[in-house]
Scaffold this active site. Structure first.
Site, mmCIF file in Angstrom:
data_model
loop_
_atom_site.group_PDB
_atom_site.id
_atom_site.type_symbol
_atom_site.label_atom_id
_atom_site.label_comp_id
_atom_site.label_asym_id
_atom_site.label_seq_id
_atom_site.Cartn_x
_atom_site.Cartn_y
_atom_site.Cartn_z
ATOM 1 C CG HIS A 79 13.658 12.032 1.318
ATOM 2 N ND1 HIS A 79 13.927 10.705 1.098
ATOM 3 C CD2 HIS A 79 13.182 12.514 0.129
ATOM 4 C CE1 HIS A 79 13.627 10.389 -0.153
ATOM 5 N NE2 HIS A 79 13.187 11.478 -0.757
ATOM 6 C CG HIS A 261 8.409 10.472 -2.665
ATOM 7 N ND1 HIS A 261 8.880 10.327 -1.383
ATOM 8 C CD2 HIS A 261 9.492 10.747 -3.443
ATOM 9 C CE1 HIS A 261 10.196 10.490 -1.385
ATOM 10 N NE2 HIS A 261 10.589 10.742 -2.614
ATOM 11 C CG ASP A 265 11.294 14.206 -3.908
ATOM 12 O OD1 ASP A 265 11.766 13.945 -2.789
ATOM 13 O OD2 ASP A 265 11.258 13.382 -4.844
ATOM 14 C CG HIS A 288 15.478 15.744 -7.072
ATOM 15 N ND1 HIS A 288 14.917 16.139 -5.874
ATOM 16 C CD2 HIS A 288 15.397 14.388 -7.080
ATOM 17 C CE1 HIS A 288 14.521 15.080 -5.200
ATOM 18 N NE2 HIS A 288 14.806 14.004 -5.907
ATOM 19 C CG HIS A 366 11.561 69.601 17.948
ATOM 20 N ND1 HIS A 366 11.690 69.115 16.687
ATOM 21 C CD2 HIS A 366 12.830 69.869 18.390
ATOM 22 C CE1 HIS A 366 12.972 69.040 16.358
ATOM 23 N NE2 HIS A 366 13.683 69.504 17.381
#
Length: 464
Positions: A79, A261, A265, A288, A366
Site C-alpha cells: 500500500h 483495491h 495491490d 500477491h 582530420h
C-alpha cells in the site's frame, strides 16, 4: 508522466498499527538523492538495516508482500509502494521503528495525504523507465491467474476479478494513466471474505485488523452466535450485518471497490521491479503471489534489455541541462564547445550527450575522405562533461575556471564516426578536496564503450 526523478521536500511521518503483526509503528518518509530508489530502514533493529524495494527480496506473500534483507523484514509494503508510484516519487527512505507500515484505513490515501504535505522536489536526473517492447505474459493455471504487459507510451492498468460471490460477482477496474491513481484508486480499502476471517486469525495474521481498516464481505447467512464471536475478535460490543453484504454494514466507497483495491495491490507490487514502467498491464484474478512472480518476470526482461551502468539516453525526453544552460556554466565556445546536453547530474555522477555530425570543423582537416573523430577531442568532450559535475558543487559556477591537471589510463576502444551519438559518463572517484577533483570518464556509442580515462582537474576562482 513525470520525466525527471522526484523525491520529497521535507521529512514527514505517521503512526498506526500494522495489519498482520498488530504492532504499532512510527513511519517516517525522508528525502533521498537521485537513483536512490525506494528503501525501507528498520531503525528499531541493531545497525539500522535497510531493505530495498526489490521483488527478488520478497520472502512471503501471505495476504501481503513481505521483504527481507540484511536480517530485517518489512511486512505489507504494497500500500505504501502504491502511493509512491501513484505520486511518481522515485527516491525516498522510509524509516520504521517496527516490522510493518501502519495499515491506516486499509488503502493508500493517507500515505498520499502525508506525502502531499511534504511536497515533491524535482531532481537533476531523468527517470529510467522500463518500456515494455513486446508482450510479457504470466499464467498460473491452478489459480486461473493471467497477467500480461503490453507496449504503450504510458502506464495503464486493468484488473478483472471474479469471486463467485453473490455480493461481489465479477468486477473490473482500470486506469489509463498513473496520474488517475489518487482520484480513482488510492482510497480503496483492503478486504476479505467472512469465510476467510477465522483462517487468517488462526494463521496468526490480521492481528491489527479492524472494521475501520478492512472490508469484510459476508456472502452467507450469519447466526447471532457467530456475530458474537466476531465482536469478540474485533474487540467490539456488537457487530451486525444484513442478510448478505458487508460486516457492520460498512458502505463501500465505490461499487467495485474490491476490484479497485486489487488494482492498487498490482501497482504496489509491480513497484518492486525497481524502475517506473511504461506498459499496459492486464491482470485477471491477481494476488500477491502472482503479482510478485510477474514483477520478477518483468525485472528479468528489464535486465536483459540493457546494462544499468550505461547512461540511458532517450532523445524524446527533455535534458537536465540544454545547450544554453551549459553555456552559462562552461566558458567554452564554438568550435570548442563539445557537449550538446546534460541528461543526468547528481553529487557524484554526470552524463552528457554529443551528436557527432559531418559538419564538425575538425573533419575538414582530420583524415579527409575518412572522417574519424579525434581521440583527443573525445577526451576534451568527456572533460567538459566532468566540468559540469565539478562546477555544480559551487554556488556560483560562472565565477570559476576548470583546468586539466592529468589524464591516466586513457584508452580508445573504437572509432567514432559522423552520425554517432556519444554518451559520456563521469564519476568522482573521491570527494573534491582543495578544489582538486579526480574522476573516471567513459564514452559510449549505444552500448559500446569507445573511450575511457581517469582525469584530474582543478577548479579555480576567476580573478575579479
Amino acid at each position: 508522466m513525470k520525466v525527471k526523478q522526484h523525491t520529497i521536500k521535507k521529512q514527514v511521518e505517521l503512526s498506526g498499527v500494522g495489519l498482520h503483526t498488530g504492532v504499532i509503528s512510527n513511519m517516517t518518509f525522508l528525502p533521498a538523492p537521485p537513483n536512490h530508489g525506494i528503501k525501507f530502514q528498520r531503525i528499531d533493529l541493531e545497525g539500522n538495516p535497510t531493505v530495498d524495494a526489490d521483488c527478488d527480496l520478497v520472502v512471503d506473500v501471505s495476504r501481503g508482500t513481505t521483504l527481507e534483507q540484511n536480517g530485517a523484514r518489512v511486512y505489507t509494503v504494497e500500500h505504501v509502494l502504491a502511493a509512491l508510484v501513484g505520486m511518481e516519487i522515485d527516491n525516498v527512505l522510509i524509516q520504521l521503528d517496527g516490522p510493518e507500515p501502519p495499515i491506516m484505513d486499509g488503502s493508500s490515501i493517507q500515505f498520499i495525504d502525508v506525502l502531499e504535505d511534504a511536497g515533491l522536489e524535482e531532481q537533476n536526473a531523468l527517470r529510467r523507465f522500463f518500456e515494455v517492447q513486446e508482450s510479457i505474459q504470466y499464467k498460473d493455471p491452478s489459480r486461473e491467474v493471467e497477467m500480461v504487459a503490453l507496449p504503450t507510451d504510458n502506464y495503464r492498468v486493468t484488473v478483472m476479478v471474479d469471486y463467485n460471490s453473490p455480493v461481489l460477482g465479477s468486477q473490473h477496474a482500470s486506469i489509463t494513466d498513473i496520474d488517475q491513481f489518487k482520484s480513482e484508486i488510492a482510497s480503496c480499502r483492503t478486504f476479505c471474505f467472512l469465510h476467510e476471517l477465522e483462517m487468517l486469525y488462526n494463521s496468526n495474521l490480521i492481528k491489527g485488523g479492524d472494521l475501520n481498516n478492512a472490508i469484510v464481505v459476508v456472502d452467507r447467512v450469519v447466526e447471532e452466535k457467530e456475530l458474537a464471536n466476531l465482536a469478540k475478535m474485533f474487540n467490539k460490543q456488537r457487530v451486525e450485518v444484513k442478510k448478505e453484504g458487508i460486516l457492520n454494514n460498512v458502505d463501500l466507497r465505490y461499487r467495485n471497490e474490491p476490484a479497485r483495491h486489487k488494482l492498487l495491490d498490482v501497482v504496489g507490487d509491480l513497484a518492486l521491479v525497481g524502475r517506473p514502467l511504461k506498459a499496459q498491464i492486464l491482470a485477471a484474478r491477481p494476488g500477491h503471489a502472482a503479482n510478485v512472480a510477474f514483477a520478477k518476470k518483468l525485472k528479468r526482461a528489464m535486465e536483459k534489455a540493457g546494462a544499468s551502468h550505461i547512461p540511458h539516453y532517450d532523445p524524446k525526453l527533455p535534458p537536465v541541462m540544454d545547450i544554453n544552460q551549459i553555456s552559462n556554466i562552461l566558458p567554452h565556445r564554438y568550435p570548442f564547445q563539445l557537449i550538446d546536453k546534460i541528461i543526468y547530474l547528481d553529487d557524484t555522477v554526470v552524463a552528457g550527450v554529443k551528436n557527432v555530425t559531418m559538419n564538425e570543423p575538425f573533419f575538414m582537416g582530420h583524415f579527409p575522405g575518412n572522417p574519424v573523430m579525434p581521440g583527443v577531442l573525445q577526451v576534451e568532450a568527456m572533460a567538459q562533461t566532468g566540468g559540469i559535475l565539478v562546477l555544480s558543487t559551487v554556488d556560483d559556477p560562472e565565477n570559476y575556471w576548470t583546468y586539466f591537471l592529468g589524464i591516466e589510463s586513457c584508452k580508445f576502444r573504437k572509432m567514432v564516426l559522423p552520425g554517432d551519438t556519444l554518451i559520456f559518463k563521469c564519476e568522482l572517484l573521491a570527494p573534491i578536496r582543495r578544489g582538486i577533483a579526480k574522476m573516471r570518464g567513459e564514452a559510449y556509442v549505444g552500448n559500446t564503450l569507445v573511450c575511457e580515462a581517469v582525469m584530474t582537474a582543478s577548479i579555480t576562482r576567476k580573478e575579479s
